[in-house]
Design a protein around this motif. Structure first.
Motif, PDB file in Angstrom:
ATOM      1  N   ASN A 369       0.502  -1.233   0.115  1.00  0.00           N
ATOM      2  CA  ASN A 369       0.258  -0.072   0.133  1.00  0.00           C
ATOM      3  C   ASN A 369       0.861   1.946  -0.125  1.00  0.00           C
ATOM      4  O   ASN A 369       0.150   2.149  -0.128  1.00  0.00           O
ATOM      5  CB  ASN A 369      -1.229   0.344   0.846  1.00  0.00           C
ATOM      6  CG  ASN A 369      -1.802  -1.045   1.091  1.00  0.00           C
ATOM      7  OD1 ASN A 369      -2.686  -0.895   0.441  1.00  0.00           O
ATOM      8  ND2 ASN A 369      -2.014  -1.578   1.892  1.00  0.00           N
ATOM      9  N   THR A 370       2.141   1.002  -0.152  1.00  0.00           N
ATOM     10  CA  THR A 370       3.279   2.255   0.164  1.00  0.00           C
ATOM     11  C   THR A 370       3.611   2.333  -1.744  1.00  0.00           C
ATOM     12  O   THR A 370       3.907   1.452  -1.935  1.00  0.00           O
ATOM     13  CB  THR A 370       3.901   2.069   1.102  1.00  0.00           C
ATOM     14  OG1 THR A 370       4.641   1.117   1.272  1.00  0.00           O
ATOM     15  CG2 THR A 370       3.348   2.603   2.373  1.00  0.00           C
ATOM     16  N   GLU A 371       4.670   3.208  -1.710  1.00  0.00           N
ATOM     17  CA  GLU A 371       5.398   3.504  -2.714  1.00  0.00           C
ATOM     18  C   GLU A 371       7.125   3.216  -2.417  1.00  0.00           C
ATOM     19  O   GLU A 371       7.345   3.818  -0.871  1.00  0.00           O
ATOM     20  CB  GLU A 371       5.133   4.641  -3.398  1.00  0.00           C
ATOM     21  CG  GLU A 371       3.778   5.047  -4.042  1.00  0.00           C
ATOM     22  CD  GLU A 371       3.475   3.911  -5.492  1.00  0.00           C
ATOM     23  OE1 GLU A 371       4.840   3.358  -5.742  1.00  0.00           O
ATOM     24  OE2 GLU A 371       2.546   3.683  -5.315  1.00  0.00           O
ATOM     25  N   PRO A 372       7.749   2.624  -3.281  1.00  0.00           N
ATOM     26  CA  PRO A 372       7.140   1.664  -4.422  1.00  0.00           C
ATOM     27  C   PRO A 372       6.037   0.325  -4.387  1.00  0.00           C
ATOM     28  O   PRO A 372       6.635   0.086  -2.748  1.00  0.00           O
ATOM     29  CB  PRO A 372       8.639   0.875  -5.171  1.00  0.00           C
ATOM     30  CG  PRO A 372       9.149   1.171  -4.453  1.00  0.00           C
ATOM     31  CD  PRO A 372       9.232   1.776  -2.866  1.00  0.00           C
ATOM     32  N   ARG A 373       5.443   0.077  -4.660  1.00  0.00           N
ATOM     33  CA  ARG A 373       4.161  -0.949  -4.126  1.00  0.00           C
ATOM     34  C   ARG A 373       5.008  -2.468  -4.838  1.00  0.00           C
ATOM     35  O   ARG A 373       5.415  -2.472  -5.558  1.00  0.00           O
ATOM     36  CB  ARG A 373       2.613  -0.698  -5.076  1.00  0.00           C
ATOM     37  CG  ARG A 373       2.309  -1.859  -4.784  1.00  0.00           C
ATOM     38  CD  ARG A 373       0.709  -1.348  -5.991  1.00  0.00           C
ATOM     39  NE  ARG A 373      -0.148  -2.136  -5.177  1.00  0.00           N
ATOM     40  CZ  ARG A 373      -1.470  -2.307  -5.591  1.00  0.00           C
ATOM     41  NH1 ARG A 373      -1.886  -1.117  -7.115  1.00  0.00           N
ATOM     42  NH2 ARG A 373      -2.624  -2.616  -5.026  1.00  0.00           N
ATOM     43  N   ILE A 374       5.322  -3.213  -3.771  1.00  0.00           N
ATOM     44  CA  ILE A 374       5.794  -4.458  -3.907  1.00  0.00           C
ATOM     45  C   ILE A 374       4.951  -5.440  -3.349  1.00  0.00           C
ATOM     46  O   ILE A 374       4.064  -5.678  -2.358  1.00  0.00           O
ATOM     47  CB  ILE A 374       6.997  -4.773  -3.354  1.00  0.00           C
ATOM     48  CG1 ILE A 374       8.068  -3.858  -3.174  1.00  0.00           C
ATOM     49  CG2 ILE A 374       7.987  -5.490  -3.233  1.00  0.00           C
ATOM     50  CD1 ILE A 374       9.191  -3.473  -1.756  1.00  0.00           C
ATOM     51  N   THR A 375       4.864  -6.476  -3.698  1.00  0.00           N
ATOM     52  CA  THR A 375       4.065  -7.457  -3.661  1.00  0.00           C
ATOM     53  C   THR A 375       4.376  -9.338  -3.240  1.00  0.00           C
ATOM     54  O   THR A 375       4.737  -9.090  -4.529  1.00  0.00           O
ATOM     55  CB  THR A 375       2.289  -7.870  -4.912  1.00  0.00           C
ATOM     56  OG1 THR A 375       1.522  -9.182  -4.239  1.00  0.00           O
ATOM     57  CG2 THR A 375       3.318  -8.115  -6.249  1.00  0.00           C
ATOM     58  N   LEU A 376       4.122  -9.457  -2.433  1.00  0.00           N
ATOM     59  CA  LEU A 376       4.471 -10.393  -1.440  1.00  0.00           C
ATOM     60  C   LEU A 376       3.800 -11.043  -0.862  1.00  0.00           C
ATOM     61  O   LEU A 376       2.709 -11.039  -0.571  1.00  0.00           O
ATOM     62  CB  LEU A 376       6.468 -10.190  -0.823  1.00  0.00           C
ATOM     63  CG  LEU A 376       6.248  -9.533  -0.019  1.00  0.00           C
ATOM     64  CD1 LEU A 376       5.753  -9.323   1.711  1.00  0.00           C
ATOM     65  CD2 LEU A 376       7.701  -8.809  -0.433  1.00  0.00           C
ATOM     66  N   ASN A 377       4.649 -12.587  -0.054  1.00  0.00           N
ATOM     67  CA  ASN A 377       3.335 -13.052   1.008  1.00  0.00           C
ATOM     68  C   ASN A 377       4.392 -12.847   2.294  1.00  0.00           C
ATOM     69  O   ASN A 377       5.144 -12.774   2.035  1.00  0.00           O
ATOM     70  CB  ASN A 377       3.224 -14.514   0.303  1.00  0.00           C
ATOM     71  CG  ASN A 377       2.939 -14.901  -0.675  1.00  0.00           C
ATOM     72  OD1 ASN A 377       2.026 -14.455  -0.814  1.00  0.00           O
ATOM     73  ND2 ASN A 377       3.178 -15.273  -1.549  1.00  0.00           N
ATOM     74  N   GLY A 378       2.838 -12.906   3.145  1.00  0.00           N
ATOM     75  CA  GLY A 378       3.751 -12.455   4.711  1.00  0.00           C
ATOM     76  C   GLY A 378       2.005 -14.118   5.816  1.00  0.00           C
ATOM     77  O   GLY A 378       1.422 -13.584   5.446  1.00  0.00           O
ATOM     78  N   THR A 379       3.188 -13.841   6.472  1.00  0.00           N
ATOM     79  CA  THR A 379       2.273 -14.440   7.681  1.00  0.00           C
ATOM     80  C   THR A 379       2.256 -13.900   8.353  1.00  0.00           C
ATOM     81  O   THR A 379       2.234 -12.795   9.119  1.00  0.00           O
ATOM     82  CB  THR A 379       2.951 -15.884   7.961  1.00  0.00           C
ATOM     83  OG1 THR A 379       4.238 -15.668   8.795  1.00  0.00           O
ATOM     84  CG2 THR A 379       3.116 -16.178   6.887  1.00  0.00           C
ATOM     85  N   ARG A 380       0.901 -14.628   9.709  1.00  0.00           N
ATOM     86  CA  ARG A 380       0.097 -13.773  10.668  1.00  0.00           C
ATOM     87  C   ARG A 380       1.299 -14.082  11.744  1.00  0.00           C
ATOM     88  O   ARG A 380       2.037 -14.878  11.881  1.00  0.00           O
ATOM     89  CB  ARG A 380      -0.925 -14.294  10.814  1.00  0.00           C
ATOM     90  CG  ARG A 380      -2.346 -13.935  10.282  1.00  0.00           C
ATOM     91  CD  ARG A 380      -3.506 -14.671  10.662  1.00  0.00           C
ATOM     92  NE  ARG A 380      -4.584 -14.188   8.932  1.00  0.00           N
ATOM     93  CZ  ARG A 380      -5.303 -13.153   9.352  1.00  0.00           C
ATOM     94  NH1 ARG A 380      -5.164 -12.043   9.763  1.00  0.00           N
ATOM     95  NH2 ARG A 380      -5.974 -13.261   7.972  1.00  0.00           N
ATOM     96  N   ALA A 381       1.161 -13.015  13.053  1.00  0.00           N
ATOM     97  CA  ALA A 381       1.947 -13.666  14.458  1.00  0.00           C
ATOM     98  C   ALA A 381       1.181 -15.011  15.059  1.00  0.00           C
ATOM     99  O   ALA A 381      -0.175 -15.289  14.112  1.00  0.00           O
ATOM    100  CB  ALA A 381       1.599 -11.890  15.398  1.00  0.00           C
ATOM    101  N   GLY A 382       2.110 -15.829  14.533  1.00  0.00           N
ATOM    102  CA  GLY A 382       1.624 -16.933  15.179  1.00  0.00           C
ATOM    103  C   GLY A 382       1.905 -18.091  13.778  1.00  0.00           C
ATOM    104  O   GLY A 382       1.862 -19.158  15.101  1.00  0.00           O
ATOM    105  N   THR A 383       2.478 -17.741  13.840  1.00  0.00           N
ATOM    106  CA  THR A 383       2.864 -18.758  12.625  1.00  0.00           C
ATOM    107  C   THR A 383       4.294 -19.230  12.352  1.00  0.00           C
ATOM    108  O   THR A 383       4.537 -18.675  11.862  1.00  0.00           O
ATOM    109  CB  THR A 383       2.247 -18.225  10.535  1.00  0.00           C
ATOM    110  OG1 THR A 383       1.029 -17.658  10.915  1.00  0.00           O
ATOM    111  CG2 THR A 383       2.126 -19.632   9.809  1.00  0.00           C
ATOM    112  N   ARG A 384       4.678 -19.942  12.925  1.00  0.00           N
ATOM    113  CA  ARG A 384       6.324 -20.339  13.558  1.00  0.00           C
ATOM    114  C   ARG A 384       6.004 -21.416  12.529  1.00  0.00           C
ATOM    115  O   ARG A 384       5.197 -22.341  11.712  1.00  0.00           O
ATOM    116  CB  ARG A 384       6.377 -21.265  14.602  1.00  0.00           C
ATOM    117  CG  ARG A 384       7.495 -21.309  15.222  1.00  0.00           C
ATOM    118  CD  ARG A 384       7.844 -22.027  16.756  1.00  0.00           C
ATOM    119  NE  ARG A 384       7.362 -20.197  17.547  1.00  0.00           N
ATOM    120  CZ  ARG A 384       7.727 -19.220  17.482  1.00  0.00           C
ATOM    121  NH1 ARG A 384       8.927 -19.194  17.436  1.00  0.00           N
ATOM    122  NH2 ARG A 384       7.739 -18.612  18.221  1.00  0.00           N
TER     123      ARG A 384
END
Length: 536
Positions: A369-384
């Motif tokens: 949602n910011t610049e430069p716009r970057i798309t990647l995969n992130g996990t939630r907290a607690g996802t060890r």
């Protein structure tokens, strides 16, 4: 007149670079160079000019974000092909012959994407190039071949391209069931390529042995795979194999390949546009044909080991930078995973969310949602992670990044992970304004239609659970209510792989609820729910 040989075409492509276009044949070389210069200047603003934000792709060859980036020589070939007219049947014959020479298959065809290749292959097995039959697809009444057999573990969202031809699908899970299912109406067997087909009683080789006894063609869908030469699936006994052109082959995103038995591939072309009939909507132009052939030429010639080494270097650059942050670890996966699909080195970044005050999913949202716009995969907290490193993180696929973008990505992630973040705490839940237990009629307004679903809800404090009745299937639903704010989510996976998710958010007002509906890949809708009128 300004004309180019193929050798000159490749040279010009390298000179003009990634953002260029070749000049038209009717303009001078100087004018062409000027046009290329203008293209380079406007490349970065072509999307912004209409209010669309481009992005840096750290996820891979996903169609929703554009697949892959065409090679310079592919773009040059497409532009050159557009400057002259040809007869398309003649062109496809020449392309098919050259694809056979390059890949070792009997014949080849360019389609409007891999799904189109699947449809044309199915039509070839059903109608065999017979125009009397072709013009009646998908109404297969009176056809001799009307059935396609699919192993259960090959059912997927893409087999809609096969079903679109009008065939009946029969699922099997064992060799015995396959033998029993094959009959006079069996047109084809379809296999979705993957590690599950490499060995075992339902391997590609085992299925093909059975199919060969009954003279039934086998189609392998290898859309996201690298193009193996000689072709691994044809070597295992498959009759046909199809690929996406716009993934790792880096041809046009709107193109695909069908390779295999000559008569069936040639019949598939009869059942393809520009010929009239069911497939007219799957038009492939001379530009895509020539560009796809150029991509395969390039695939055969290019140094894949050097390309992989460059990708690994990008991964290592990112890993080295983010690892400088205390509490952050980064692991580079250098070896290809099992199987041939979506092969790329990758970076896994891990940390403890409590220590840095932020989760991988939150970082991913910030980058998007910011610049430069970057798309990647992130996990939630607690996802060890399996190795126990960190309860949250990011994953990055580098193969679709442009040269130099790894520096941008590394810099932004380092910047965000180094910043101070406030650990998110669970906000206190307000007392519900109403008890929404019971039956609700839910009216949904889509882009151009409306429908009615049903919900049976049970409320326990702020917790909601129950059943969501759709147009065809019923699934569990759960959520919560805080004050007058309600949130509910349900999902269901169809047998053929399509996953339908519904996320209702809105407010409760008296005996009604309303709000917005997130439909995942199918975008959004609005909804209104009311208790049914029980008056007799």
């Amino acid at each position: 007149m300004f004309t180019v040989t193929r050798r000159e075409l490749l040279r010009l492509a390298s000179l003009f670079g990634a953002g260029s276009v070749l000049p038209a044949s009717s303009v001078s070389a100087a004018q062409g160079q000027k046009a290329a210069s203008t293209a380079l200047k406007t490349e970065s603003s072509v999307y912004e000019a209409i209010g669309v934000r481009p992005l840096i792709n750290c996820r891979g060859t996903f169609t929703i974000i554009g697949g892959s980036m065409e090679l310079p020589e592919v773009r040059a070939a497409k532009s050159a092909a557009n400057q002259r007219f040809v007869q398309l049947d003649e062109l496809m014959d020449a392309v098919g012959k050259r694809l056979a020479e390059l890949t070792g298959a009997e014949w080849g065809m360019v389609s409007a994407g891999c799904a189109a290749a699947m449809s044309h292959a199915t039509a070839a097995c059903v109608a065999g190039g017979n125009p009397d039959l072709h013009v009646r697809i998908p109404n297969l009444a009176g056809f001799a071949k009307t059935e396609v057999i699919i192993p259960g573990d090959s059912r997927n969202v893409y087999d809609a391209a096969i079903r679109a031809v009008g065939v009946r699908i029969t699922e099997v899970d064992t060799p015995e069931a396959l033998e029993f299912a094959i009959g006079p109406g069996t047109a084809m067997i379809y296999i979705f390529a993957g590690p599950q087909n490499d060995s075992g009683p339902m391997s590609t080789e085992a299925i093909c042995r059975i199919a060969r006894k009954h003279d039934v063609p086998v189609l392998v869908d290898a859309a996201a795979e690298i193009l193996t030469i000689p072709n691994v699936h044809l070597q295992r006994g498959a009759t046909l194999v199809c690929y996406s052109g716009g993934k790792y082959i880096r041809g046009p995103q709107s193109a695909g390949l069908l390779l295999g038995r000559k008569d069936l591939v040639q019949a598939a072309w009869v059942h393809s546009a520009p010929h009239h009939g069911y497939a007219r909507s799957m038009k492939v132009g001379r530009e895509e044909m020539v560009a796809m052939l150029t991509a395969v030429e390039s695939w055969v010639a290019r140094d894949h080991a050097a390309e992989w080494k460059e990708w690994v270097a990008r991964c290592q650059y990112i890993a080295d930078h983010v690892s400088s942050i205390a509490g952050v670890t980064a692991t580079v996966k250098q070896e290809p995973e099992e199987g041939l699909s979506n092969r790329s080195p990758s970076v896994t970044i891990r940390w403890e969310s409590a220590r840095l005050g932020v989760s991988g999913l939150e970082i991913a949202d910030m980058l998007y949602n910011t610049e430069p716009r970057i798309t990647l995969n992130g996990t939630r907290a607690g996802t060890r992670a399996q190795d126990g490193t960190g309860d949250t993180g990011l994953s990055i696929v580098v193969s679709m990044m442009a040269a130099g973008e790894e520096k941008i990505v590394a810099g932004r992630i380092t910047e965000l992970l180094s910043a101070k973040h406030t650990v998110k705490t669970e906000e206190s839940t307000a007392a519900p304004v109403a008890d929404v237990s019971g039956r609700w009629d839910v009216d949904i307004r889509y882009a151009a239609s409306t429908t009615r679903h049903g919900m049976h809800l049970r409320q326990s404090g702020n917790r909601l659970e129950g059943v969501h009745e759709g147009n065809f299937l019923t699934r569990d639903i759960s959520g919560h209510i805080s004050g007058d704010a309600v949130s509910l989510a349900s999902s269901v996976t169809e047998r053929h792989g399509d996953s339908l998710s519904y996320r209702f958010t809105g407010t409760v007002t008296g005996e009604s609820m309303s709000g917005s509906l997130d439909l995942g890949e199918y975008r959004t809708a609005t909804w209104t729910a009311r208790r049914p009128d029980t008056r007799g």
